[in-house]
Design an enzyme around this catalytic site. Structure first.
Site, PDB file in Angstrom:
ATOM      1  N   HIS A  18       7.197   9.330  -8.920  1.00 51.54           N
ATOM      2  CA  HIS A  18       8.522   9.353  -8.295  1.00 51.54           C
ATOM      3  C   HIS A  18       9.609   9.106  -9.347  1.00 51.54           C
ATOM      4  O   HIS A  18      10.646   9.771  -9.358  1.00 51.54           O
ATOM      5  CB  HIS A  18       8.649   8.260  -7.221  1.00 51.54           C
ATOM      6  CG  HIS A  18       7.762   8.438  -6.020  1.00 51.54           C
ATOM      7  ND1 HIS A  18       6.875   7.477  -5.602  1.00 51.54           N
ATOM      8  CD2 HIS A  18       7.638   9.469  -5.146  1.00 51.54           C
ATOM      9  CE1 HIS A  18       6.248   7.901  -4.516  1.00 51.54           C
ATOM     10  NE2 HIS A  18       6.691   9.110  -4.217  1.00 51.54           N
ATOM     11  N   LYS A  42       5.280   6.012  12.068  1.00 53.88           N
ATOM     12  CA  LYS A  42       4.338   5.985  10.940  1.00 53.88           C
ATOM     13  C   LYS A  42       4.141   4.546  10.479  1.00 53.88           C
ATOM     14  O   LYS A  42       5.121   3.808  10.347  1.00 53.88           O
ATOM     15  CB  LYS A  42       4.930   6.826   9.791  1.00 53.88           C
ATOM     16  CG  LYS A  42       3.986   7.876   9.235  1.00 53.88           C
ATOM     17  CD  LYS A  42       4.745   8.809   8.319  1.00 53.88           C
ATOM     18  CE  LYS A  42       3.948   9.227   7.124  1.00 53.88           C
ATOM     19  NZ  LYS A  42       4.734  10.076   6.220  1.00 53.88           N
ATOM     20  N   ARG A  91       2.843  18.172  -6.890  1.00 51.50           N
ATOM     21  CA  ARG A  91       1.762  17.773  -7.785  1.00 51.50           C
ATOM     22  C   ARG A  91       0.762  18.907  -7.845  1.00 51.50           C
ATOM     23  O   ARG A  91       0.954  19.876  -8.552  1.00 51.50           O
ATOM     24  CB  ARG A  91       1.097  16.478  -7.266  1.00 51.50           C
ATOM     25  CG  ARG A  91       1.887  15.245  -7.545  1.00 51.50           C
ATOM     26  CD  ARG A  91       1.487  14.123  -6.641  1.00 51.50           C
ATOM     27  NE  ARG A  91       1.825  14.424  -5.255  1.00 51.50           N
ATOM     28  CZ  ARG A  91       1.757  13.572  -4.268  1.00 51.50           C
ATOM     29  NH1 ARG A  91       1.333  12.364  -4.482  1.00 51.50           N
ATOM     30  NH2 ARG A  91       2.108  13.914  -3.040  1.00 51.50           N
ATOM     31  N   SER A 129       0.999   7.351  -3.913  1.00 49.23           N
ATOM     32  CA  SER A 129       1.190   5.971  -3.462  1.00 49.23           C
ATOM     33  C   SER A 129      -0.076   5.390  -2.839  1.00 49.23           C
ATOM     34  O   SER A 129      -0.442   4.242  -3.109  1.00 49.23           O
ATOM     35  CB  SER A 129       2.334   5.910  -2.449  1.00 49.23           C
ATOM     36  OG  SER A 129       3.530   6.375  -3.034  1.00 49.23           O
TER      37      SER A 129
END
Ligand code: ADP
Length: 159
Positions: A18, A42, A91, A129
């Protein structure tokens, strides 16, 4: 006219991947707003306040980066902030399908805000993460995967 971009995400927690996107986008835009998506549906590991605090410390070295949070529709938030772009990172190929859908939907909702994709740096392509959280939980070394402040938060949480 200043060019503003928003960089939205969960940042649970922020990683060096990030940070790399933040650093590179700071050179492309006059102002970048790194914004934590608040989604009560979430379950997150760190609270919104904790994630905002970590990001604030990370961006403190940049003059043209702000940290914020938002709920609701991203494109509405972006427009309210006067942003011309949404920044997202890519990514592996596995990110592509989801990001592609998201970008198309956002353009359908508001065509005046364009999504810009930034390719990950080769050093960070495997950093996400959830993996960082898992390694930290098991006591592994994550010092080269996250900024110092995030390492501190993870250590405090797990040990
Ligand atoms: P989200 O839940 O919105 O995907 P994340 O915090 O996981 O939130 O990611 C925010 C954005 O940052 C996404 O566009 C993601 O692809 C990108 N990103 C995450 N990790 C990396 C990395 N290592 N390199 C480049 N981009 C990344």
């Amino acid at each position: 006219m200043s060019r503003i971009a928003v960089y939205p995400g969960s940042f649970d927690p922020p990683t060096n991947g990030h940070c790399d996107i933040i650093k590179r986008s700071s050179k492309l835009f006059d102002c970048v707003i790194v914004t934590v998506a608040v989604n009560p549906a979430k379950k997150h590991f760190f609270s919104v306040d904790e994630r905002v605090d970590m990001l604030q410390e990370i961006v403190s070295e940049y003059k043209n980066i702000e940290v914020d949070q938002f709920d609701g529709l991203l494109v509405e938030y972006a427009e309210k902030k006067g942003a011309v772009s949404i920044i997202r990172g890519l990514r592996a190929l596995s990110d592509f399908e989801y990001e592609f859908e998201l970008a198309l939907m956002n353009r359908h909702l508001n065509s005046s805000v364009d999504t810009i994709f930034m390719m990950t740096d080769e050093h960070y392509s495997f950093i996400r993460s959830s993996l960082v959280r898992e390694v930290a939980r098991l006591g592994g070394d994550i010092s080269d995967k996250v900024p110092r402040v995030v390492e501190k938060y993870l250590k405090e949480r797990f040990f």
